[in-house]
Scaffold this motif. Structure first.
Motif, PDB file in Angstrom:
ATOM      1  N   UNK A  46      -3.968   6.756  -4.501  1.00 39.64           N
ATOM      2  CA  UNK A  46      -3.715   5.361  -4.896  1.00 39.64           C
ATOM      3  C   UNK A  46      -2.315   5.217  -5.499  1.00 39.64           C
ATOM      4  N   UNK A  47      -1.560   4.236  -4.998  1.00 41.25           N
ATOM      5  CA  UNK A  47      -0.242   3.930  -5.571  1.00 41.25           C
ATOM      6  C   UNK A  47      -0.369   2.658  -6.391  1.00 41.25           C
ATOM      7  N   UNK A  48       0.196   2.665  -7.585  1.00 43.84           N
ATOM      8  CA  UNK A  48       0.133   1.475  -8.457  1.00 43.84           C
ATOM      9  C   UNK A  48       1.540   0.996  -8.786  1.00 43.84           C
ATOM     10  N   UNK A  49       1.780  -0.304  -8.544  1.00 41.81           N
ATOM     11  CA  UNK A  49       3.039  -0.939  -8.950  1.00 41.81           C
ATOM     12  C   UNK A  49       2.670  -1.924 -10.052  1.00 41.81           C
ATOM     13  N   UNK A  50       3.303  -1.807 -11.204  1.00 41.50           N
ATOM     14  CA  UNK A  50       2.894  -2.673 -12.306  1.00 41.50           C
ATOM     15  C   UNK A  50       4.069  -3.318 -13.013  1.00 41.50           C
ATOM     16  N   UNK A  94       0.621  10.200   1.694  1.00 39.16           N
ATOM     17  CA  UNK A  94      -0.264  10.436   0.525  1.00 39.16           C
ATOM     18  C   UNK A  94      -0.919   9.123   0.060  1.00 39.16           C
ATOM     19  N   UNK A  95      -0.244   7.990   0.253  1.00 38.83           N
ATOM     20  CA  UNK A  95      -0.747   6.703  -0.249  1.00 38.83           C
ATOM     21  C   UNK A  95      -1.767   6.107   0.722  1.00 38.83           C
ATOM     22  N   UNK A  96      -3.022   5.991   0.245  1.00 39.18           N
ATOM     23  CA  UNK A  96      -4.096   5.451   1.092  1.00 39.18           C
ATOM     24  C   UNK A  96      -4.419   4.008   0.705  1.00 39.18           C
ATOM     25  N   UNK A  97      -4.174   3.640  -0.549  1.00 37.55           N
ATOM     26  CA  UNK A  97      -4.412   2.262  -1.007  1.00 37.55           C
ATOM     27  C   UNK A  97      -3.373   1.931  -2.077  1.00 37.55           C
ATOM     28  N   UNK A  98      -3.016   0.635  -2.144  1.00 31.79           N
ATOM     29  CA  UNK A  98      -1.954   0.218  -3.075  1.00 31.79           C
ATOM     30  C   UNK A  98      -2.506  -0.860  -3.996  1.00 31.79           C
ATOM     31  N   UNK A  99      -2.209  -0.717  -5.287  1.00 33.21           N
ATOM     32  CA  UNK A  99      -2.615  -1.748  -6.235  1.00 33.21           C
ATOM     33  C   UNK A  99      -1.371  -2.300  -6.926  1.00 33.21           C
ATOM     34  N   UNK A 113      -4.149  -3.355   0.342  1.00 33.48           N
ATOM     35  CA  UNK A 113      -3.413  -3.708  -0.882  1.00 33.48           C
ATOM     36  C   UNK A 113      -4.322  -4.581  -1.752  1.00 33.48           C
ATOM     37  N   UNK A 114      -4.412  -4.220  -3.033  1.00 29.81           N
ATOM     38  CA  UNK A 114      -5.203  -4.989  -4.000  1.00 29.81           C
ATOM     39  C   UNK A 114      -4.227  -5.525  -5.042  1.00 29.81           C
ATOM     40  N   UNK A 115      -4.341  -6.816  -5.366  1.00 29.98           N
ATOM     41  CA  UNK A 115      -3.412  -7.380  -6.354  1.00 29.98           C
ATOM     42  C   UNK A 115      -4.168  -8.033  -7.509  1.00 29.98           C
ATOM     43  N   UNK A 145     -12.138  -3.959 -11.759  1.00 32.18           N
ATOM     44  CA  UNK A 145     -12.473  -4.361 -10.382  1.00 32.18           C
ATOM     45  C   UNK A 145     -11.424  -3.807  -9.404  1.00 32.18           C
ATOM     46  N   UNK A 146     -10.149  -3.950  -9.767  1.00 28.54           N
ATOM     47  CA  UNK A 146      -9.073  -3.499  -8.869  1.00 28.54           C
ATOM     48  C   UNK A 146      -9.139  -1.986  -8.646  1.00 28.54           C
ATOM     49  N   UNK A 147      -9.389  -1.242  -9.725  1.00 22.97           N
ATOM     50  CA  UNK A 147      -9.435   0.219  -9.574  1.00 22.97           C
ATOM     51  C   UNK A 147     -10.669   0.657  -8.793  1.00 22.97           C
TER      52      UNK A 147
END
Ligand code: ACO
Length: 395
Positions: A156-160, A206-211, A236-238, A282-284
């Motif tokens: 999981x990749x997270x941009x915050x 490596x990145x399978x899902x992005x939040x 992608x989840x936002x 929920x997002x995680x």
């Protein structure tokens, strides 16, 4: 194929820390500690005008003294000193800056932030931040943040946009056993924004899902174009905050963001096939599932349940989230009639009723797996005396 413009931000061959310190109470000390302890294999250059050493690495007195090229510089000195450091980095032809320091557009100091960007543009340097907690990249085993503790690698990749939330999310991912491929704090996003970072993540194996946690959108058209491209390849989840009047005001003073109209954001995310979550939990949860689940080959789902009520709730949720339950009902009846009780329901949801045990579920699931017109199965189970919930979860 041209190299992704931010590849060296995620995979730098060398990292310098301006404001590295021997004092464990300083952010600059903690970035250096994380970098060393995460096993980063590139060159590390701690910089402090006093000299000295930390973690067995001698400090350089300035960036000019550093021999050779520097791909990434993390800046952890007070705001009033940052512009000078940016100028020196530009002269040194540094490729990327990660500016942790606060005290720029989020407090109205837009002029200095603009000047930093102009200096960077003139030398081809890119800026992450300011007002961030840094960047972690599993591809480089690089933890250049001041978060506490180890970050576990994963999908999981997270941009915050919020640093503190990012640090809290690292803690939550550890509790929930979610590994990270990247964690990027983007703060005021004076230069590098979500779209730039997504361009790297789209091709990162490596990145399978992005939040993404967002407070405001800059460069809307660019983001829409990029998100449409990314969601064709990976989910992608936002989470977008600032939905209320007070929340929007808080976002403006936190990261200098304009929250914008929430219903428009919502419609745009739907158009881009982005999943919108309303809480971090929920997002995680979604990211954990999406990072591990295989890509579905079609859009038809079937619900199998032993409880009518939870079946109805699930059908409502499917409609809300755009999950189609449109498998041909006559075909469903033919397929499932032999594996369900006569008093069950063979519509979608398929209700195998409260008397169903593990063996009944197994027969139904096998039947569903054999059908080409069913692309995903939603299995619901109310624990009863004849259905062992633990056994079902383990199956
Ligand atoms: N080059 C290199 N090092 C320098 C320079 C320079 N030009 N000038 C000073 N230094 C050294 C200092 O001597 C000091 O080292 P020392 O401990 O050996 O004395 C070190 O750099 C740091 O400088 P300080 O003046 O001690 O600054 P301090 O560490 O107190 O604060 C900081 C700097 C952390 C960047 C602060 O100004 C700041 O912005 N804090 C907020 C960070 C933040 O919250 N980011 C946002 C998101 S994260 C979140 O929300 C949780």
């Amino acid at each position: 194929m041209a190299e992704c413009s931010v590849k060296k931000l995620f995979e730098p061959a060398s990292v310098a820390i301006i404001g590295a310190s021997e004092n464990p109470g300083k952010i600059g000390y903690n970035v250096l500690r994380n970098l060393v302890e995460s096993g980063y294999k590139g060159k590390i250059y701690p910089i402090n005008p006093k000299g000295g050493s930390a973690f067995g690495i001698n400090m350089y007195k300035s960036i000019e003294e550093v021999p050779g090229e520097v791909d990434l510089v993390t800046i952890t000195i007070p705001a009033k000193l940052v512009l000078g450091a940016v100028k020196q980095c530009a002269q040194k032809k540094v490729k990327f800056l990660s500016i942790i320091t606060s005290g720029f557009s989020e407090v109205g100091n837009t002029a200095e932030e603009k000047e930093m960007v102009e200096i960077a543009r003139a030398s081809g340097m890119r800026i992450l931040g300011p007002n961030i907690f840094g960047i972690y990249s599993a591809n480089a085993s690089m933890n250049a943040t001041f978060a506490s503790g180890v970050i576990d690698p994963g999908g999981v990749a997270i941009l915050t946009q919020s640093g503190a939330l990012g640090i809290a999310m690292i803690g939550k991912t550890k509790v929930e056993n979610i590994g990270l491929s990247a964690m990027v704090s983007i703060g005021n996003k004076c230069d590098i924004d979500e779209s730039d970072l997504l361009e790297y993540l789209i091709d990162d194996p490596k990145t399978k899902a992005i939040m993404m946690y967002m407070e405001g959108v800059k460069g809307g058209q660019k983001l829409i174009k990029t998100l449409k491209k990314v969601t064709k390849v990976k989910p992608v989840v936002v989470i977008k905050s600032g939905r209320s009047k007070r929340g929007a005001a808080a976002a403006a003073s936190h990261t200098g963001s304009l929250a914008g109209a929430d219903n428009i954001f919502d419609a745009v995310m739907k158009q881009c096939n982005v999943h919108r979550a309303y809480s971090i939990g929920e997002a995680l949860d979604w990211c954990k599932f999406l990072a591990e689940a295989p890509q579905v080959k079609g859009e038809n789902a079937v619900i199998i349940t032993n409880g009518g009520g939870i079946g109805v709730l699930a059908a409502d949720a499917c409609e809300q989230y755009g999950i189609k339950l449109d498998v041909d009902l006559a075909k469903l009846k033919d397929a499932f009639a032999t594996v369900t009780p006569s008093f069950g329901s063979l519509k979608n949801p398929i209700d195998i009723t409260g008397g169903a045990g593990m063996a009944d579920y197994e027969k139904c699931i096998r039947t569903a797996f054999e059908r080409k017109d069913i692309h995903s199965i939603i299995i619901l189970g109310c624990e009863t005396a004849v259905l062992d919930g633990n056994a079902m979860q383990g199956a």
